[in-house]
Scaffold this active site. Sequence first.
Site: not given
Ligand code: 13P
Length: 231
Positions: A85, A157
């Site tokens: 992450h 992401e």
């Molecule tokens: P948000 O949905 O709060 O933007 O976070 C996304 C995330 O980092 C999931 O791993």
Amino acid sequence: MIIALNNKSNLNKEEFDSYQEEFSKLSTEHPMIMCPTHLNIANFSLKNCSLGAQNVSKNDKGAHTGEVSATDLASYNVKYCIVGHSERRQELGETDEEINQKLKKLFQAGITPILCCGETREEREQNKVVDVITNEITKDTEGLTNEEKATLIVAYEPIWSIGTGLIPTNDEIEEVLQLIKSLLPESKILYGGSANEKNIEELKKCPTIDGYLLGGLSLKPNTLKEFIEKL
Ligand code: 13P
């Protein structure tokens, strides 16, 4: 659609207990994966979703203070684990080499990794998205078998989108997802970053998205219900 939920560093024991009570009322045909804190893994009792973790040790069990090994996670019935992450890459300096080691430990323990990748705002402005994603995916999956690569779930992401309320356009998402597909043709690909009950109507028009990795929304079962209904 896969719905993966990243609680991040939220919900103490008491809060997680009432959260589970609320969450247990959710019902959907979409497979859900809940990734609570390591402590709440021990406290997990939901029947309507699979159990995931947010991190794993790059080492086997042994003298690694504070770490939790893949085999320990497996012994708690953990079936999935988020790896790489951006919050760990940025705050803790997690490297692609370490992420690669973690993926291998998870596969050995029979746990499916959810590998995160994504660019910063600056990298996007400097047209480096293709390089950043290619570099992360290539290094992170080095030495994995074809079967492991096919099992791996990838989460795109964009770092600038996480928790900000900003999301890329569908064309921007599709471009990156197609790139990931060219590198890992059989992997399922999730989108993560400010996905919510309002923008899902637009996001769901992206043909390549296989599901979502939700942060903020994972903490609000009622709003999550609205999101799922619109999927
Ligand atoms: P948000 O949905 O709060 O933007 O976070 C996304 C995330 O980092 C999931 O791993």
